[in-house]
Design an enzyme around this catalytic site. Structure first.
Site: not given
Length: 706
Positions: A454-455, A459, A512
């Site tokens: 995810h990070e 992102h 997100e």
């Protein structure tokens, strides 16, 4: 609400009540802190003080009475002999004459307000009120050692503490919809059109709105309040902005939160003395300059230096960072953290970073929508020492400035002592009994891999199509086609425009959703799973399956944060998870099994995922969603993004009418973290940890001296 507030009245408003027994967790940082050198301890101490010096900014950004309620609670539970120490709570309880249940109710409410730094939930954006009658709360305040200070505060906010009408004011959102937002403090607040126009004017003038609030003085005059210690504006800022289309002038005014930011800067000055690195010291100077002048460009300069500070023992970031609270998505709340790097665990993450340039080629949107060069980030496992925020996340990818990210890079951090924090008697709702044991075995493992993907690869990827100041584009409009239309690109980011300003209110949640979707897409990547030591066919398939099941369960739970009256979600991450779950259901990969009693009443529900379909088609299905979201983001198509995302995240009427009441009845209390406090005694930094109880949370805030 009057002092005769009854339990029956409170029960009717269950969704707005404070958690009855909030689970309290420790950061367990003592051993890691003990391993620091004296200089590193001093550096971390002063940085912690700088972070917490901005805590009152968070209060003021959240609700108009949060700061007064905070002061009331500190006055109510601190010692008269030494207001920096906890009062004798047992004696106070006896003097109050309240029952054990009411006493615990007051403490539970206090711990949650202090933890959220507001009487609104940081995770959910809704107000919460005490579960006990007003008369019992007042008896506790009257029995406090510092009643002379506490009672006047109580009298000034008791109505606000218990107020449950109008219901629209119990949710943070656009003032035009009747909601509360203290980013727009005037009465009346600026209209939606005025807020949007000011954003456009600021974008064109190169004035960031991240560290601002906006108030309306009259039909012809608005004021943009800029957070800074000085009333003088940055030299590049105009004194005013003029809207010819709507006929108003925007005055730019410095000095918002000045007293807080002065304390921040004093602590940053002290921290710089112990930075032991020229780049690190210069970084703190840039932060000070930004907080002094209000110029976000100075904070960007500090962020560039921060990105270059690879592999520090003590990590930190501070400023106006995330824009989850502003209903328009343009203004950011204060936060600051200090953490100690877990070098051993970070080695695994560095391997993921090393392979990232190849791994991102697997993403479904193709090279044209990806950054030309992946800026190798620092990716570390951290143990949090201090986090001044209303709610601590499990992972972070920062800075959020897209120009800094693309040109200089970014950092990923996984917060290990947050990920591993466990409270007593945690339960897993909406998982079938036959899967419960396996779910509990795999949920944390799946979440660790999910957070990392995810990070770093969520992102940390994706390109914005942009126009530079000289009119040149970072793409070829003649050859680049929009994947959703098959036609040439027609929209992109003009100079000064940002993702938030172009995409608007859905921007935070959609980002997100993009990052979460990347995590589900890449959980099928065997190279990534090998880094985390999942190599056997059985382990790989179990991890993939439970990653999707954890997401589906989260999508069901997300109904807790959905308001059917306003048709809005109160939490960006949960809205994203509900949207992904909708997508999985629409594509046949997930479902919700309902359990009804003999009378046909819904008594339970289980998130279900088709294991074989997830293993066979999960990557393809998530790839289709990602192409949609990334295209809207890359092109800055605000209308297209809003239409697509709102449709994606709207729950069915059946979910709202039947499933949501069940979800509310099974809602789980949010974890409360009791954070340590550092102090300097005879030149040595001491770390004090507190009991893992609501009393410990209160004591920590009393001694933190905010």
């Amino acid at each position: 609400m009057s002092s005769t507030t009854s339990r029956a009245q409170l029960a009717a408003q269950e969704r707005y009540l404070a958690d009855r027994e909030p689970p309290v967790c420790s950061l367990n940082i003592k051993d890691a802190f003990a391993g620091l050198t004296k200089e590193e301890k001093l550096y971390s101490h002063h940085l912690s003080e700088a972070c917490w010096a901005g805590a009152r900014i968070i209060m003021r950004q959240t609700s108009f009475k949060s700061e007064t309620i905070f002061d009331l609670l500190i006055a109510s539970f601190s010692s008269k002999a030494d207001p920096a120490k906890l009062a004798n709570l047992e004696e106070q309880k006896q003097r109050s004459g309240v029952s054990d249940e009411d006493w615990q109710g007051v403490l539970a409410y206090a711990a949650q307000v202090l933890s959220n730094l507001a009487n609104f939930k940081s995770f959910g954006a809704t107000k919460f009120v005490p579960r006990i009658p007003e008369s019992a709360f007042e008896a506790v305040v009257a029995a406090s050692e510092r009643q002379d200070a506490a009672l006047p505060l109580w009298n000034s906010v008791k109505e606000e503490i218990y107020a449950l009408t109008p219901e629209s004011k119990l949710t943070i959102g656009k003032p035009s919809d009747g909601h509360l937002s203290s980013y727009y403090p005037s009465d009346p607040a600026p209209s939606d059109a005025e807020v949007d126009e000011v954003q456009a004017l600021c974008d064109a003038a190169g004035v960031s709105t991240l560290n601002t609030r906006l108030s309306k003085q009259s039909e012809s005059v608005l004021t943009l309040h800029i957070a800074s210690t000085s009333s003088e504006l940055p030299p590049t800022y105009p004194a005013a902005l003029v809207s010819t289309s709507l006929g108003f002038t925007v005055k730019l005014e410095g000095g918002d939160y000045a007293e807080c930011l002065k304390k921040v800067n004093r602590s940053l000055t002290e921290a710089a003395k112990h930075a032991e690195d020229k780049n690190r010291s210069a970084m703190l100077v840039d932060y000070e300059e930004s907080f002094k002048t209000g110029d976000i460009e100075a904070h960007k300069d500090g962020s560039r230096k921060w990105v270059k500070d690879q592999g520090p023992v003590v990590e930190n970031y501070i400023g106006f960072i995330e824009s989850y609270v502003d209903p328009f998505g343009g203004r950011a709340e204060w936060e600051g953290f200090v953490a100690i790097v877990d070098k051993q665990r970070s080695l695994k993450y560095n391997t993921l970073v090393d392979k990232a340039p190849e791994l991102i080629k697997d993403l479904p949107w193709g090279a044209d929508f990806e950054v030309p060069t992946f800026q190798r980030p620092d990716f570390t496992a951290l143990d949090i020492l201090s986090f001044a925020t209303g709610g601590i996340p499990a992972g972070i990818n920062i800075p959020n400035y897209h120009d800094v990210r693309e040109n200089d890079g970014f950092k990923n951090v996984s917060l290990q002592n947050i990920l591993s924090a466990k409270a007593k008697n945690e339960i897993s709702t909406f998982i079938s009994p036959e899967e419960l044991e396996a779910h509990d075995k795999w949920a944390d493992k799946a979440f660790e891999v999910q957070v990392c993907n995810h990070e770093l690869l969520g992102h940390g990827t994706g390109r914005l199509l942009q126009e530079s100041s000289d009119g040149t584009l970072n793409f070829d409009p003649k050859t680049l086609l929009n994947p959703l239309t098959g036609k040439p690109i027609t929209s992109w980011y003009k100079q000064g425009e940002t993702y938030g300003s172009r995409i608007g209110p859905v921007s935070s949640s959609m980002e997100e959703c993009r990052a979460e979707s990347v995590a589900l897409y890449l959980v099928h990547n065997r190279d990534i799973l090998e880094i985390f030591d999942y190599k056997t066919k059985e382990d790989v398939e179990d991890l993939i399956y439970f990653t999707f099941l954890v997401m589906a369960r989260a999508g069901v739970r997300a109904l807790e944060w959905y308001n059917p009256d306003t048709k809005k979600h109160g939490q960006a991450h949960m809205e994203a998870r509900l949207g992904i779950t909708n997508w999985l259901i629409q594509h046949g990969l997930a479902s919700v099994e309902e359990v009804r009693n003999d009378r046909g009443e819904l008594v339970d529900a289980y998130a279900r995922v088709d294991r074989s379909l997830v293993l066979e088609k999960g990557k393809e299905v998530m790839g289709e969603l990602l192409v949609n979201i990334q295209t809207y983001k890359s092109t800055g198509d605000g209308k297209g993004a809003t239409d697509f995302y709102k449709k994606l995240t709207t729950p069915s009427s059946h979910w709202v009418n039947d499933l949501r009441p069940l979800v509310l009845s099974k809602k789980l209390p949010r974890k409360v973290f009791v954070q340590p406090v550092t102090s300097v005694v005879d030149g040595e930094v001491l770390l004090k940890e507190y009991p893992v109880t609501v009393e410990g949370v209160i004591e920590s805030f009393v001694e933190r001296g905010l």
